[in-house]
Enzyme design. Structure first.
Site, PDB file in Angstrom:
ATOM      1  N   THR A  73     -94.617  40.360 -14.495  1.00 40.67           N
ATOM      2  CA  THR A  73     -95.782  40.168 -13.630  1.00 40.67           C
ATOM      3  C   THR A  73     -95.832  41.135 -12.453  1.00 40.67           C
ATOM      4  OG1 THR A  73     -94.543  38.455 -12.438  1.00 40.67           O
ATOM      5  CG2 THR A  73     -96.030  37.729 -14.207  1.00 40.67           C
ATOM      6  N   GLN A  74     -94.758  41.879 -12.227  1.00 40.69           N
ATOM      7  CA  GLN A  74     -94.740  42.846 -11.128  1.00 40.69           C
ATOM      8  C   GLN A  74     -93.848  44.021 -11.516  1.00 40.69           C
ATOM      9  OE1 GLN A  74     -92.258  42.512  -7.456  1.00 40.69           O
ATOM     10  NE2 GLN A  74     -94.188  41.966  -6.450  1.00 40.69           N
ATOM     11  N   THR A 134     -89.952  44.117 -11.560  1.00 41.84           N
ATOM     12  CA  THR A 134     -89.281  43.478 -10.425  1.00 41.84           C
ATOM     13  C   THR A 134     -89.590  41.990 -10.298  1.00 41.84           C
ATOM     14  OG1 THR A 134     -91.067  44.356  -9.023  1.00 41.84           O
ATOM     15  CG2 THR A 134     -88.970  45.548  -9.011  1.00 41.84           C
ATOM     16  N   SER A 135     -90.482  41.472 -11.127  1.00 38.68           N
ATOM     17  CA  SER A 135     -90.723  40.025 -11.130  1.00 38.68           C
ATOM     18  C   SER A 135     -91.338  39.651 -12.471  1.00 38.68           C
ATOM     19  CB  SER A 135     -91.658  39.613  -9.988  1.00 38.68           C
ATOM     20  OG  SER A 135     -91.709  38.200  -9.863  1.00 38.68           O
ATOM     21  N   SER A 136     -91.060  38.423 -12.912  1.00 38.85           N
ATOM     22  CA  SER A 136     -91.569  38.004 -14.214  1.00 38.85           C
ATOM     23  C   SER A 136     -91.712  36.495 -14.275  1.00 38.85           C
ATOM     24  CB  SER A 136     -90.642  38.483 -15.333  1.00 38.85           C
ATOM     25  OG  SER A 136     -89.384  37.840 -15.239  1.00 38.85           O
TER      26      SER A 136
END
Length: 379
Positions: A77-78, A97-99
């Site tokens: 997501t990121q 860096t985000s999920s």
């Protein structure tokens, strides 16, 4: 029945069939907490070109978006610490860096956490807010605190939770420090990887309480650790097995590699006692990083072929491994022989019967010292 509800039921059935979803309380949570609401800003789909990994945005107007939201898969997501799907067109070639974690893993962790009615839970890493929503559904908003270091990520999670009617305590801060204001907690669960369990977590969980976190290292083999906090401020438990991987907490990410040594000419060379491809095995790699916790691993290509490299930036030690006509050769430099230490650890693990990670134990002292060990054949 709505499409998203039928997709949620199919997801719950799939997770139950795998054995990760075992209780009716968590099944109701999976059915009632719509995962797609936490992915309204889209996600990134992986696209590989040769040896390069890229990411392209998938937004809610894409017909594949909704079914993907209910697949048992992690969704990025990121990218690069701040880029979200709506920010780009085409592809981006940077690190995630985000999920949103695979739902089956989320549920497995929540089952292993062993929550009961009335328990207070601290979650480290809000992510999209989906696991926060499941906890809030199970326990009630007032018993759930979630800490996220990234204000933008936390804000999106808070908005998604609000859309489905949940308002737990959302804190922006360093999750490695916990959240003392809401302590003590009965349970702590981390959705990011750590090199070691922080002392702050031990201090903020009640004696008899449980900590569930993914412990790993810079060779990127990690496992869920389930620990019980004791009256003396220590904690002990075991690894749960299953090759679980999370992005490392940002303060625990490896340092830049800096200027590289001349791996082909410096140091001393010898034939390996353990072949260089041993680290393709997840458990062997986990054992190796216990022996060389400061080492990073990468590959180099030159005219003489591929070289597998281990480098400890802070310790200034390194090892370069090559397969020369079926013989593994290592060249080592610096104050510590990295590959020798790995060989010693892997040979000892092998003599003990190469036990699986699910038999490893973890201990953490009140001062933060951490030990990970496997059962010895010597008793």
């Amino acid at each position: 029945m709505s499409t998203d509800r039928s997709l949620a039921e199919a997801l719950a059935d799939h997770i139950a069939a795998s054995g990760d979803l075992r209780s009716p309380e968590w099944r109701r949570a999976v059915l009632d907490v719509p995962r797609h609401e936490f992915l309204r800003d889209g996600f990134f789909r992986r696209t590989d070109e040769g040896h390069v990994t890229g990411w392209e945005p998938v937004l809610p107007d894409d017909p594949t978006w909704l079914p993907a939201c209910y697949a048992n898969a992690s969704l990025v997501t990121q990218i690069a610490g701040g880029i979200v799907p709506r920010d780009i067109e085409g592809r981006i070639f940077r690190q995630p860096t985000s999920s949103s974690t695979m739902p089956g893993l989320v549920v497995r962790m929540l089952e292993e956490l062993g929550v009961e009615d009335g328990m207070r839970v601290l979650e480290i890493g809000s992510g999209t807010g989906y696991s926060t929503g499941l906890l809030s559904h199970r326990l009630g908003d007032e018993l759930v605190t979630s800490v996220e270091v990234d204000p933008a990520v936390s804000g999106r999670a808070r908005a998604a939770l609000g859309r489905i009617g949940h308002h737990p305590r959302m804190v922006i801060g360093d999750g490695l420090q916990g959240h003392r204001e809401g302590a003590p907690y009965d349970r702590l669960i981390a959705t990011c990887g750590v090199l070691r369990i922080p002392v702050a977590w031990l201090e903020q969980v009640k004696p008899g309480g449980r900590i569930l976190a993914t412990v790993g290292g810079w060779l990127y083999a990690s496992e869920l650790a389930c620990l019980t906090v004791h009256e003396d401020g220590t904690a002990a438990g075991r690894l749960l097995g299953g090759e679980v991987s999370f992005m490392l907490a940002r303060p625990h990410t490896p340092p830049p590699l800096g200027v590289l040594p001349d791996f082909a000419r410096e140091g001393t060379e010898r034939e390996c006692t353990v072949p260089g491809d041993a680290l393709t095995d997840w458990t062997a790699r986990f054992v190796a990083q216990l022996a060389v916790p400061g080492a990073q691993r990468f590959s180099l290509m030159d005219g003489d072929g591929d070289m597998d490299v281990l480098l400890d930036v802070h310790g200034e030690s390194w090892a370069g491994l090559r397969n020369e006509k079926g013989r593994w050769i290592v060249r080592e430099g610096g104050p510590e022989p990295l590959w020798r230490r790995i060989e010693d650890a892997l040979l000892r693990w092998g003599r003990d019967g190469a036990p699986a990670l699910g038999s490893f134990t973890v201990g953490v002292s009140a001062e933060g010292g951490q030990t990970v060990s496997w059962p010895s054949s010597a008793g």
